[in-house]
Design a protein around this motif. Structure first.
Motif, PDB file in Angstrom:
ATOM      1  N   THR A   7       0.847  -1.208   0.000  1.00 46.68           N
ATOM      2  CA  THR A   7       0.000   0.000   0.000  1.00 46.68           C
ATOM      3  C   THR A   7       0.877   1.251   0.000  1.00 46.68           C
ATOM      4  N   HIS A   8       0.279   2.354  -0.439  1.00 43.70           N
ATOM      5  CA  HIS A   8       0.998   3.636  -0.503  1.00 43.70           C
ATOM      6  C   HIS A   8       0.243   4.721   0.258  1.00 43.70           C
ATOM      7  N   SER A   9       1.014   5.573   0.911  1.00 47.20           N
ATOM      8  CA  SER A   9       0.455   6.739   1.611  1.00 47.20           C
ATOM      9  C   SER A   9       0.920   8.004   0.893  1.00 47.20           C
ATOM     10  N   SER A  12       4.574   8.913  -0.339  1.00 44.27           N
ATOM     11  CA  SER A  12       5.009   8.873  -1.748  1.00 44.27           C
ATOM     12  C   SER A  12       3.802   9.300  -2.581  1.00 44.27           C
ATOM     13  N   ASP A  13       3.254   8.428  -3.443  1.00 50.02           N
ATOM     14  CA  ASP A  13       2.213   8.904  -4.356  1.00 50.02           C
ATOM     15  C   ASP A  13       0.813   8.388  -4.049  1.00 50.02           C
ATOM     16  N   GLY A  14       0.606   7.871  -2.818  1.00 43.10           N
ATOM     17  CA  GLY A  14      -0.765   7.634  -2.367  1.00 43.10           C
ATOM     18  C   GLY A  14      -1.386   8.970  -1.992  1.00 43.10           C
ATOM     19  N   ASP A  37       5.704   2.523   0.650  1.00 39.00           N
ATOM     20  CA  ASP A  37       5.851   3.702  -0.195  1.00 39.00           C
ATOM     21  C   ASP A  37       7.072   3.570  -1.101  1.00 39.00           C
ATOM     22  N   HIS A  38       7.035   4.303  -2.210  1.00 40.17           N
ATOM     23  CA  HIS A  38       8.125   4.241  -3.183  1.00 40.17           C
ATOM     24  C   HIS A  38       9.400   4.867  -2.613  1.00 40.17           C
ATOM     25  N   ASP A  39      10.436   4.062  -2.488  1.00 41.32           N
ATOM     26  CA  ASP A  39      11.802   4.539  -2.233  1.00 41.32           C
ATOM     27  C   ASP A  39      11.967   5.326  -0.931  1.00 41.32           C
ATOM     28  N   HIS A 249      -2.801  -0.313  -2.995  1.00 38.26           N
ATOM     29  CA  HIS A 249      -3.721   0.808  -2.779  1.00 38.26           C
ATOM     30  C   HIS A 249      -2.972   2.146  -2.825  1.00 38.26           C
ATOM     31  N   HIS A 250      -3.578   3.138  -3.491  1.00 38.00           N
ATOM     32  CA  HIS A 250      -3.004   4.489  -3.556  1.00 38.00           C
ATOM     33  C   HIS A 250      -4.032   5.524  -3.091  1.00 38.00           C
ATOM     34  N   GLY A 251      -4.912   5.141  -2.135  1.00 38.75           N
ATOM     35  CA  GLY A 251      -5.978   6.059  -1.734  1.00 38.75           C
ATOM     36  C   GLY A 251      -6.911   6.306  -2.902  1.00 38.75           C
TER      37      GLY A 251
HETATM   38 ZN    ZN Z   1       2.740   4.491  -6.718  1.00 39.79          ZN
END
Ligand code: ZN
Ligand code: AMP
Ligand code: FE
Ligand code: FE
Length: 294
Positions: A7-9, A12-14, A37-39, A249-251
């Motif tokens: 999942t992403h918040s 990063s890009d969530g 999250d990315h990186d 998931h990206h929100g």
């Molecule tokens: Zn992403």
């Protein structure tokens, strides 16, 4: 047990703050969620605190940007030491490359008549150390050029479109070595997703397992069709590696990626925790975090 390992918040890009993401995970009936999250590991502390308050399981992770023969590949990494020097330095360079490409993306979009400024993009990425194409998409939504992120990718940002400028990324074998040196568990994300299907054939996956200690592959993912999932499960069984599933998931940033839309089998999660123990023991210099499992 419902387990969502990707999942992403808005670190990063969530689109959701970490605590909101965790609350949504609990509302969705998940028992365990990994933040990947990315990186960046930026959201881990907040995630751990929110998980303890909510009583939901939390696995700290990072989705690392890799590139093989010019093709983008994502590596999920779990329970690793993000401050392990060689890894931290590579991630810093990746994030720097993400930010440094924004002016080229803006210039290329301007050259095809799309109005956009670097400041408009950076305004969409306040507080994140990991700027991405989705933030460019958000800026195009904000200035009325497109209706949503999907339209921005379809028209301007997908691979091969005017606004796609690649950024520095790590060779997957080296990234796996770094994750293991940092005591973590490396799992290839959506191997047959958007671009990586071009390079992630069974031989490449086998080489990454045998030469670098790749621990598994993410199989149940929205980018994979039913037949792809079946074929990837056969590969995982063949190689004796872990198979995971997730929402990615990206929100509000990605449709059809609701929390828990795909999940990881509890037995596979147990295997992941076993490998985490082994890899942490094999990396005594690494300060590995623990999963929070109430
Ligand atoms: Zn992403
Ligand atoms: P970047 O790593 O900054 O080049 O951007 C890749 C990110 O864009 C990944 O998180 C993808 O999930 C996201 N992405 C790629 N294609 C789309 C799309 N069509 N709609 C929304 N997000 C996308
Ligand atoms: Fe990905
Ligand atoms: Fe992702």
């Amino acid at each position: 047990m419902r387990i969502d390992l990707h999942t992403h918040s808005n670190r990063s890009d969530g689109t959701d703050p970490v605590a909101v993401l965790l609350a949504h995970a609990q509302e969705s009936g998940l028992d365990v969620i990994a933040l990947t999250d990315h990186d960046t590991a930026d959201g881990w502390t907040e995630g751990r605190i929110a998980a303890e308050e909510l009583g939901i399981g939390f696995v700290p992770g990072i989705e690392i940007s890799c590139k093989l023969n010019g093709v983008s590949v994502h590596l999920l990494s779990y329970l690793l030491d993000p401050s392990y020097p060689a890894l931290a330095e590579e991630l810093r360079i990746v994030r720097e490359g993400r930010t440094d490409r924004i002016p080229s993306i803006v210039a290329r979009l301007n050259s095809v008549g799309v109005p956009l400024t670097v400041d408009e993009v950076l305004a969409q990425a306040t507080g994140t150390p990991s700027v991405g194409r989705p933030h460019v998409a958000d800026a195009l939504v904000a200035n009325g050029t497109v209706a949503n992120r999907s339209e921005a990718f379809d028209r301007f940002l997908a691979d091969g479109r005017a606004g796609h400028v690649p950024h520095y990324a790590i060779e997957p074998g080296r990234a796996i070595d770094l994750v293991r040196a940092a005591g973590g568990v490396p799992i290839i994300a959506h191997p047959w997703g958007r671009s990586s299907y071009k390079v992630m054939n069974q031989d490449t996956i086998a080489r990454l397992v045998q030469d670098h200690g790749l621990a598994g592959i993410e199989i149940d993912h929205q980018d994979h069709s039913g037949p792809s999932r079946t074929a990837l499960h056969a590969i995982a069984d063949d190689l004796g590696i872990i198979a995971t599933g997730s929402s990615d998931h990206h929100g509000a940033g990605k449709i059809d990626h609701d929390l828990g839309v795909n999940t990881t089998d509890p037995e596979q999660f147990e295997r992941l925790l076993e490998v985490a123990k082994e890899n942490a023991t094999a990396a005594p210099d690494a300060q590995v975090p623990e999963a929070y499992l109430p």
